[in-house]
Write a protein that holds these residues in place. Structure first.
Motif, PDB file in Angstrom:
ATOM      1  N   MET A   1     -60.879   8.126 -23.897  1.00 28.95           N
ATOM      2  CA  MET A   1     -61.313   6.725 -24.000  1.00 28.95           C
ATOM      3  C   MET A   1     -61.111   6.035 -22.659  1.00 28.95           C
ATOM      4  O   MET A   1     -60.028   6.089 -22.073  1.00 28.95           O
ATOM      5  N   GLY A   2     -62.123   5.405 -22.130  1.00 34.36           N
ATOM      6  CA  GLY A   2     -62.021   4.699 -20.869  1.00 34.36           C
ATOM      7  C   GLY A   2     -61.150   3.473 -20.976  1.00 34.36           C
ATOM      8  O   GLY A   2     -60.941   2.927 -22.059  1.00 34.36           O
ATOM      9  N   THR A   3     -60.643   3.028 -19.825  1.00 33.18           N
ATOM     10  CA  THR A   3     -59.775   1.854 -19.837  1.00 33.18           C
ATOM     11  C   THR A   3     -60.505   0.609 -20.328  1.00 33.18           C
ATOM     12  O   THR A   3     -59.886  -0.322 -20.837  1.00 33.18           O
ATOM     13  N   GLU A   4     -61.836   0.612 -20.198  1.00 34.13           N
ATOM     14  CA  GLU A   4     -62.596  -0.564 -20.643  1.00 34.13           C
ATOM     15  C   GLU A   4     -62.568  -0.712 -22.163  1.00 34.13           C
ATOM     16  O   GLU A   4     -62.925  -1.756 -22.692  1.00 34.13           O
ATOM     17  N   LEU A   5     -62.172   0.335 -22.888  1.00 35.41           N
ATOM     18  CA  LEU A   5     -62.085   0.275 -24.338  1.00 35.41           C
ATOM     19  C   LEU A   5     -60.641   0.309 -24.830  1.00 35.41           C
ATOM     20  O   LEU A   5     -60.388   0.526 -26.013  1.00 35.41           O
ATOM     21  N   GLY A   6     -59.715   0.086 -23.934  1.00 38.05           N
ATOM     22  CA  GLY A   6     -58.308   0.044 -24.320  1.00 38.05           C
ATOM     23  C   GLY A   6     -57.982  -1.241 -25.049  1.00 38.05           C
ATOM     24  O   GLY A   6     -58.853  -2.093 -25.268  1.00 38.05           O
ATOM     25  N   PRO A   7     -56.730  -1.408 -25.449  1.00 38.45           N
ATOM     26  CA  PRO A   7     -56.353  -2.613 -26.198  1.00 38.45           C
ATOM     27  C   PRO A   7     -56.545  -3.875 -25.371  1.00 38.45           C
ATOM     28  O   PRO A   7     -56.297  -3.894 -24.161  1.00 38.45           O
ATOM     29  N   MET A   8     -56.999  -4.921 -26.005  1.00 36.33           N
ATOM     30  CA  MET A   8     -57.194  -6.197 -25.323  1.00 36.33           C
ATOM     31  C   MET A   8     -55.857  -6.898 -25.138  1.00 36.33           C
ATOM     32  O   MET A   8     -54.985  -6.843 -26.007  1.00 36.33           O
ATOM     33  N   ALA A   9     -55.716  -7.542 -24.016  1.00 35.94           N
ATOM     34  CA  ALA A   9     -54.548  -8.388 -23.780  1.00 35.94           C
ATOM     35  C   ALA A   9     -54.847  -9.763 -24.383  1.00 35.94           C
ATOM     36  O   ALA A   9     -55.719 -10.486 -23.909  1.00 35.94           O
ATOM     37  N   ILE A  10     -54.149 -10.102 -25.464  1.00 35.94           N
ATOM     38  CA  ILE A  10     -54.426 -11.344 -26.173  1.00 35.94           C
ATOM     39  C   ILE A  10     -53.515 -12.442 -25.641  1.00 35.94           C
ATOM     40  O   ILE A  10     -52.292 -12.392 -25.796  1.00 35.94           O
ATOM     41  N   ALA A  11     -54.116 -13.436 -24.983  1.00 36.64           N
ATOM     42  CA  ALA A  11     -53.350 -14.566 -24.465  1.00 36.64           C
ATOM     43  C   ALA A  11     -53.146 -15.594 -25.572  1.00 36.64           C
ATOM     44  O   ALA A  11     -54.032 -15.819 -26.405  1.00 36.64           O
ATOM     45  N   ARG A  12     -51.979 -16.193 -25.583  1.00 32.48           N
ATOM     46  CA  ARG A  12     -51.682 -17.221 -26.576  1.00 32.48           C
ATOM     47  C   ARG A  12     -52.479 -18.488 -26.242  1.00 32.48           C
ATOM     48  O   ARG A  12     -52.434 -18.985 -25.118  1.00 32.48           O
ATOM     49  N   ARG A  13     -53.206 -19.005 -27.211  1.00 33.29           N
ATOM     50  CA  ARG A  13     -54.059 -20.174 -26.993  1.00 33.29           C
ATOM     51  C   ARG A  13     -53.319 -21.456 -27.385  1.00 33.29           C
ATOM     52  O   ARG A  13     -52.372 -21.422 -28.166  1.00 33.29           O
ATOM     53  N   SER A  14     -53.795 -22.574 -26.856  1.00 35.41           N
ATOM     54  CA  SER A  14     -53.126 -23.856 -27.091  1.00 35.41           C
ATOM     55  C   SER A  14     -53.751 -24.660 -28.229  1.00 35.41           C
ATOM     56  O   SER A  14     -53.111 -25.542 -28.803  1.00 35.41           O
ATOM     57  N   GLY A  15     -55.016 -24.381 -28.539  1.00 33.53           N
ATOM     58  CA  GLY A  15     -55.750 -25.194 -29.504  1.00 33.53           C
ATOM     59  C   GLY A  15     -56.680 -26.185 -28.839  1.00 33.53           C
ATOM     60  O   GLY A  15     -57.558 -26.757 -29.491  1.00 33.53           O
ATOM     61  N   THR A  64     -48.371 -13.177 -29.399  1.00 34.85           N
ATOM     62  CA  THR A  64     -49.221 -13.416 -30.553  1.00 34.85           C
ATOM     63  C   THR A  64     -48.935 -12.374 -31.641  1.00 34.85           C
ATOM     64  O   THR A  64     -48.397 -11.304 -31.370  1.00 34.85           O
ATOM     65  N   ARG A  65     -49.326 -12.705 -32.853  1.00 37.38           N
ATOM     66  CA  ARG A  65     -49.163 -11.792 -33.977  1.00 37.38           C
ATOM     67  C   ARG A  65     -50.130 -10.613 -33.844  1.00 37.38           C
ATOM     68  O   ARG A  65     -51.278 -10.788 -33.454  1.00 37.38           O
ATOM     69  N   THR A  66     -49.637  -9.426 -34.162  1.00 33.39           N
ATOM     70  CA  THR A  66     -50.475  -8.223 -34.127  1.00 33.39           C
ATOM     71  C   THR A  66     -50.881  -7.856 -35.540  1.00 33.39           C
ATOM     72  O   THR A  66     -50.030  -7.562 -36.384  1.00 33.39           O
ATOM     73  N   GLU A  67     -52.173  -7.888 -35.804  1.00 37.56           N
ATOM     74  CA  GLU A  67     -52.688  -7.549 -37.127  1.00 37.56           C
ATOM     75  C   GLU A  67     -52.596  -6.047 -37.361  1.00 37.56           C
ATOM     76  O   GLU A  67     -52.869  -5.249 -36.471  1.00 37.56           O
ATOM     77  N   TRP A  68     -52.161  -5.644 -38.546  1.00 33.60           N
ATOM     78  CA  TRP A  68     -52.155  -4.248 -39.004  1.00 33.60           C
ATOM     79  C   TRP A  68     -51.121  -3.378 -38.313  1.00 33.60           C
ATOM     80  O   TRP A  68     -51.175  -2.146 -38.426  1.00 33.60           O
ATOM     81  N   ASP A  69     -50.184  -3.949 -37.590  1.00 35.52           N
ATOM     82  CA  ASP A  69     -49.147  -3.120 -36.965  1.00 35.52           C
ATOM     83  C   ASP A  69     -48.305  -2.462 -38.057  1.00 35.52           C
ATOM     84  O   ASP A  69     -48.222  -2.941 -39.196  1.00 35.52           O
ATOM     85  N   THR A  70     -47.641  -1.382 -37.704  1.00 34.11           N
ATOM     86  CA  THR A  70     -46.860  -0.627 -38.685  1.00 34.11           C
ATOM     87  C   THR A  70     -45.644  -1.398 -39.190  1.00 34.11           C
ATOM     88  O   THR A  70     -45.121  -1.100 -40.260  1.00 34.11           O
ATOM     89  N   VAL A  71     -45.174  -2.379 -38.417  1.00 31.57           N
ATOM     90  CA  VAL A  71     -44.125  -3.294 -38.865  1.00 31.57           C
ATOM     91  C   VAL A  71     -44.560  -4.715 -38.534  1.00 31.57           C
ATOM     92  O   VAL A  71     -45.365  -4.935 -37.631  1.00 31.57           O
ATOM     93  N   ASP A  72     -44.017  -5.685 -39.256  1.00 36.95           N
ATOM     94  CA  ASP A  72     -44.443  -7.072 -39.059  1.00 36.95           C
ATOM     95  C   ASP A  72     -43.860  -7.695 -37.797  1.00 36.95           C
ATOM     96  O   ASP A  72     -44.538  -8.451 -37.101  1.00 36.95           O
ATOM     97  N   ILE A  73     -42.599  -7.399 -37.522  1.00 40.55           N
ATOM     98  CA  ILE A  73     -41.913  -8.035 -36.397  1.00 40.55           C
ATOM     99  C   ILE A  73     -41.105  -6.998 -35.635  1.00 40.55           C
ATOM    100  O   ILE A  73     -40.400  -6.180 -36.237  1.00 40.55           O
TER     101      ILE A  73
END
Length: 208
Positions: A1-15, A64-73
């Protein structure tokens, strides 16, 4: 898998981020959050809120919260925490208060840190935190009032020994397992005690 399809870095948004079309502002992200997330009493949002409350208490609510991770926290101390929530009251019409129970089923899991999915069916956390929104009057129900919550903290090993493949547990059955019962302020101490107990027992099992 190329780096362009790796996990996204999710920045925390302000609203305050703008929602735009053809260069014209049609709203703000906070407007979407308010529209989508204001019902904190439905099962989905109450569960997410419970995770946030526990993470906040444990100093693990950065990022940020990670959806579907193997543990919640995952805490700064590398404790792995599973959070379950329930309530007597729901946002829809009820003929009576809900029966209180929590899901505790072992499961296969995807690890967000390693991107590895394990087919092994087990409980992966060190500690379970059961969050009960205990308030029973709809007119004054407020999930943001932390005095309306009770938290029950239990080493995962106790569930593995006493509940094995059990999928759900009632509040009365949970209390028979002698969890540490606490309000929000006491959560860090209760989780620490259970996490240390869990790791100590794991060490004894591996050395045996």
């Amino acid at each position: 898998m190329g780096t362009e399809l790796g996990p996204m870095a999710i920045a925390r948004r302000s609203g305050d981020e703008l929602i735009q079309a053809d260069g014209r502002t049609v709203g703000k992200l906070a407007d979407f959050w308010s529209w989508a997330c204001s019902d904190l009493t439905n099962n989905t949002m109450r569960g997410v809120l419970a995770e946030y409350l526990v993470a906040t208490a444990l100093g693990a609510a950065t990022g940020t919260r990670t959806e579907w991770d193997t543990v919640d926290i995952r805490t700064p101390q590398n404790w792995h925490i599973e959070v379950k929530s329930t309530a007597y009251l729901q946002s829809w019409a009820q003929s009576q208060t809900s029966r209180v129970s929590f899901r505790i089923a072992p499961a296969s899991g995807w690890d967000a840190q390693t991107d590895i999915t394990s087919a092994d069916v087990l409980r992966r956390a060190d500690v379970y935190v059961f969050c009960l929104l205990h308030h029973r009057e709809k007119q004054t129900l407020d999930p943001l009032d932390l005095d309306q919550w009770t938290f029950y903290v239990l080493p995962t090993q106790v569930l593995n020994e006493r509940c094995r493949l059990q999928k759900t547990i009632t509040l009365s059955s949970l209390e028979c397992l002698k969890p540490l019962k606490t309000g929000f302020v006491g959560l860090p101490e209760a989780v620490l005690a259970c996490a240390e107990d869990s790791r100590r027992n794991q060490g004894e099992s591996s050395s045996g």
